[in-house]
Design a protein around this motif. Sequence first.
Motif, PDB file in Angstrom:
ATOM      1  N   LYS A  93       0.829  -1.214   0.000  1.00 56.90           N
ATOM      2  CA  LYS A  93       0.000   0.000   0.000  1.00 56.90           C
ATOM      3  C   LYS A  93       0.859   1.258   0.000  1.00 56.90           C
ATOM      4  N   ILE A  94       2.030   1.165   0.616  1.00 59.15           N
ATOM      5  CA  ILE A  94       2.926   2.318   0.713  1.00 59.15           C
ATOM      6  C   ILE A  94       3.817   2.423  -0.511  1.00 59.15           C
ATOM      7  N   TYR A  95       4.399   1.294  -0.929  1.00 57.29           N
ATOM      8  CA  TYR A  95       5.401   1.341  -1.986  1.00 57.29           C
ATOM      9  C   TYR A  95       4.834   1.128  -3.388  1.00 57.29           C
ATOM     10  N   GLY A  96       3.668   0.462  -3.490  1.00 55.49           N
ATOM     11  CA  GLY A  96       3.054   0.264  -4.797  1.00 55.49           C
ATOM     12  C   GLY A  96       2.784   1.575  -5.526  1.00 55.49           C
ATOM     13  N   PRO A  97       2.121   2.554  -4.879  1.00 55.51           N
ATOM     14  CA  PRO A  97       1.884   3.843  -5.548  1.00 55.51           C
ATOM     15  C   PRO A  97       3.180   4.569  -5.901  1.00 55.51           C
ATOM     16  N   MET A  98       4.222   4.408  -5.084  1.00 52.88           N
ATOM     17  CA  MET A  98       5.502   5.058  -5.391  1.00 52.88           C
ATOM     18  C   MET A  98       6.093   4.479  -6.670  1.00 52.88           C
ATOM     19  N   LYS A  99       5.953   3.168  -6.846  1.00 51.02           N
ATOM     20  CA  LYS A  99       6.426   2.546  -8.091  1.00 51.02           C
ATOM     21  C   LYS A  99       5.590   3.012  -9.273  1.00 51.02           C
ATOM     22  N   MET A 100       4.284   3.078  -9.089  1.00 53.41           N
ATOM     23  CA  MET A 100       3.382   3.485 -10.168  1.00 53.41           C
ATOM     24  C   MET A 100       3.650   4.921 -10.610  1.00 53.41           C
ATOM     25  N   LEU A 101       3.991   5.786  -9.644  1.00 53.33           N
ATOM     26  CA  LEU A 101       4.256   7.192  -9.959  1.00 53.33           C
ATOM     27  C   LEU A 101       5.708   7.431 -10.377  1.00 53.33           C
ATOM     28  N   LYS A 102       6.465   6.345 -10.568  1.00 50.57           N
ATOM     29  CA  LYS A 102       7.862   6.429 -10.997  1.00 50.57           C
ATOM     30  C   LYS A 102       8.762   7.110  -9.971  1.00 50.57           C
ATOM     31  N   MET A 103       8.339   7.085  -8.687  1.00 53.56           N
ATOM     32  CA  MET A 103       9.187   7.607  -7.624  1.00 53.56           C
ATOM     33  C   MET A 103      10.286   6.608  -7.286  1.00 53.56           C
ATOM     34  N   MET A 104      10.083   5.357  -7.677  1.00 57.07           N
ATOM     35  CA  MET A 104      11.108   4.322  -7.546  1.00 57.07           C
ATOM     36  C   MET A 104      10.931   3.358  -8.711  1.00 57.07           C
ATOM     37  N   ASP A 105      12.039   2.799  -9.180  1.00 51.63           N
ATOM     38  CA  ASP A 105      11.937   1.884 -10.312  1.00 51.63           C
ATOM     39  C   ASP A 105      11.648   0.463  -9.822  1.00 51.63           C
ATOM     40  N   GLU A 106      11.448  -0.433 -10.766  1.00 52.30           N
ATOM     41  CA  GLU A 106      11.073  -1.809 -10.441  1.00 52.30           C
ATOM     42  C   GLU A 106      12.123  -2.493  -9.574  1.00 52.30           C
ATOM     43  N   LEU A 107      13.404  -2.243  -9.878  1.00 52.15           N
ATOM     44  CA  LEU A 107      14.478  -2.879  -9.110  1.00 52.15           C
ATOM     45  C   LEU A 107      14.467  -2.395  -7.671  1.00 52.15           C
ATOM     46  N   ASP A 108      14.377  -1.085  -7.490  1.00 54.42           N
ATOM     47  CA  ASP A 108      14.332  -0.539  -6.128  1.00 54.42           C
ATOM     48  C   ASP A 108      13.122  -1.073  -5.368  1.00 54.42           C
ATOM     49  N   TYR A 109      12.007  -1.155  -6.068  1.00 55.80           N
ATOM     50  CA  TYR A 109      10.783  -1.671  -5.437  1.00 55.80           C
ATOM     51  C   TYR A 109      10.974  -3.104  -4.959  1.00 55.80           C
ATOM     52  N   GLU A 110      11.494  -3.949  -5.836  1.00 54.39           N
ATOM     53  CA  GLU A 110      11.679  -5.361  -5.477  1.00 54.39           C
ATOM     54  C   GLU A 110      12.693  -5.515  -4.354  1.00 54.39           C
ATOM     55  N   MET A 111      13.767  -4.733  -4.391  1.00 53.09           N
ATOM     56  CA  MET A 111      14.773  -4.795  -3.330  1.00 53.09           C
ATOM     57  C   MET A 111      14.180  -4.353  -1.997  1.00 53.09           C
ATOM     58  N   THR A 112      13.396  -3.298  -2.032  1.00 58.30           N
ATOM     59  CA  THR A 112      12.777  -2.800  -0.796  1.00 58.30           C
ATOM     60  C   THR A 112      11.804  -3.818  -0.229  1.00 58.30           C
ATOM     61  N   MET A 113      10.986  -4.418  -1.080  1.00 60.53           N
ATOM     62  CA  MET A 113      10.019  -5.407  -0.607  1.00 60.53           C
ATOM     63  C   MET A 113      10.728  -6.635  -0.040  1.00 60.53           C
ATOM     64  N   GLU A 114      11.846  -6.989  -0.626  1.00 62.10           N
ATOM     65  CA  GLU A 114      12.615  -8.138  -0.129  1.00 62.10           C
ATOM     66  C   GLU A 114      13.223  -7.814   1.239  1.00 62.10           C
ATOM     67  N   GLN A 115      13.718  -6.593   1.395  1.00 60.40           N
ATOM     68  CA  GLN A 115      14.266  -6.165   2.688  1.00 60.40           C
ATOM     69  C   GLN A 115      13.177  -6.164   3.766  1.00 60.40           C
ATOM     70  N   ILE A 116      11.999  -5.704   3.413  1.00 63.48           N
ATOM     71  CA  ILE A 116      10.893  -5.681   4.369  1.00 63.48           C
ATOM     72  C   ILE A 116      10.480  -7.101   4.739  1.00 63.48           C
TER      73      ILE A 116
END
Length: 210
Positions: A93-116
């Motif tokens: 809910k927090i990071y999905g919209p950031m990825k959609m709005l191009k505030m973070m790219d797919e790689l950063d998103y996947e890395m962040t979700m893996e860290q979480i």
Amino acid sequence: MTFPDLVKTRHSAVNFKENEKMTEEDFKQIFELTKLAPSAYNLQFTHYLVITDEEKKERVKELSHNQYKIHTASAVIIVMGNKSSVEEVEAEKIYGPMKMLKMMDELDYEMTMEQIKGFKEKLTANDKDLDVELARNVGIHAMLFMLSAKHYGFDTCPMHVHNVEELRKEFNIPNYLEPIMMITIGKSVDKVRPRGYRKPVGEFVSFNGY
């Protein structure tokens, strides 16, 4: 008011102006500042239950050793840690919209979700670790709430929370929310008292080791 003045004028209120009402708009402006508090992985662990109803406040008072400040306060707030904040669906809910709005790219998103995910596994493997994380995040959030309240002219007092299970039943608090502290809020009628003794900085700060 400058920030140093804000910090210096915030005292824990012992008693409040009775029948001083606070509106939802009052709370909204306080929480609009409070929500900017930092949290681990920006997972925003803190949840507030704001109790302004007089009968319900009196019930909290009964469960809190009948402390009079709850009676006179405009509201009593139960500050809780949200254990579900580490769940994948909450992180999305927090990071999905950031990825959609191009505030973070797919790689950063996947890395962040893996860290979480790893963070969640660590916390859920040991209740003590989760308790400490909730307390750490709630404490930061609650302090900013009290400073924000003072900014808007309201006084506060942090309090222990008592009889947690009775509070759960009284207010239907779900198990994933863990009450950690309470805050009374309103307009103080205390005389301005000299601040209690504070240790000199040199007694509680060390640099580069001991």
